[in-house]
Motif scaffolding. Structure first.
Motif, short mmCIF file in Angstrom:
data_model
loop_
_atom_site.label_atom_id
_atom_site.label_comp_id
_atom_site.label_asym_id
_atom_site.label_seq_id
_atom_site.Cartn_x
_atom_site.Cartn_y
_atom_site.Cartn_z
N ASN A 80 0.84 -1.21 0.00
CA ASN A 80 0.00 0.00 0.00
C ASN A 80 0.87 1.25 0.00
N GLN A 81 2.00 1.19 0.72
CA GLN A 81 2.91 2.34 0.77
C GLN A 81 3.51 2.61 -0.61
N GLN A 82 3.94 1.56 -1.30
CA GLN A 82 4.49 1.74 -2.65
C GLN A 82 3.45 2.34 -3.58
N LEU A 83 2.24 1.80 -3.54
CA LEU A 83 1.18 2.32 -4.41
C LEU A 83 0.90 3.79 -4.12
N ILE A 135 1.60 9.43 -5.93
CA ILE A 135 2.06 10.81 -5.70
C ILE A 135 3.04 11.22 -6.80
N ASN A 136 3.96 10.31 -7.14
CA ASN A 136 4.98 10.58 -8.15
C ASN A 136 4.67 9.76 -9.39
N GLN A 137 3.72 10.21 -10.19
CA GLN A 137 3.23 9.41 -11.31
C GLN A 137 4.21 9.33 -12.48
N THR A 138 5.29 10.12 -12.41
CA THR A 138 6.29 10.04 -13.49
C THR A 138 7.42 9.08 -13.12
N GLN A 139 7.29 8.42 -11.96
CA GLN A 139 8.27 7.42 -11.56
C GLN A 139 8.44 6.42 -12.71
N LEU A 140 9.69 6.16 -13.09
CA LEU A 140 9.95 5.23 -14.19
C LEU A 140 10.23 3.83 -13.67
#
Length: 95
Positions: A67-70, A75-80
């Motif tokens: 849940n924490q990762q999700l 929050i950071n939707q551009t995370q690659l």
């Protein structure tokens, strides 16, 4: 086996969280530890190598996203991520 490995290698891609999110919503994302080779994991899953895959699961080297990762990824939707689709799963590794 080499043909399968080559096909999987060609299917690997770097994508951002927005592209992965729909797969997470259908519970199909598997997070692969950065110490594992994504292609090797994909190959083991594609070949149904239960012993190896079970060992990785037991050692928590491949997991469902927490849940924490999700939350962090939302929050950071551009995370690659480096990704590999092995139906019905999408394997991901943070870049």
């Amino acid at each position: 086996m080499e043909d399968l490995k080559q096909r999987l290698k060609e299917d690997m891609a770097n994508v951002n969280w927005n592209d992965i999110k729909p797969h997470a919503q259908r519970d199909a994302v598997i997070v692969v530890d950065e110490n594992l080779n994504l292609l090797d994991v994909g190959l083991a899953i594609a070949q149904d190598d239960k012993m190896v895959v079970q060992r990785w699961i037991t050692e928590e080297l491949i997991t469902k996203p927490s849940n924490q990762q999700l939350s962090d990824w939302n929050i950071n939707q551009t995370q690659l991520f480096k990704t590999l689709i092995v139906q019905p799963f999408v394997l991901v590794q943070s870049i």
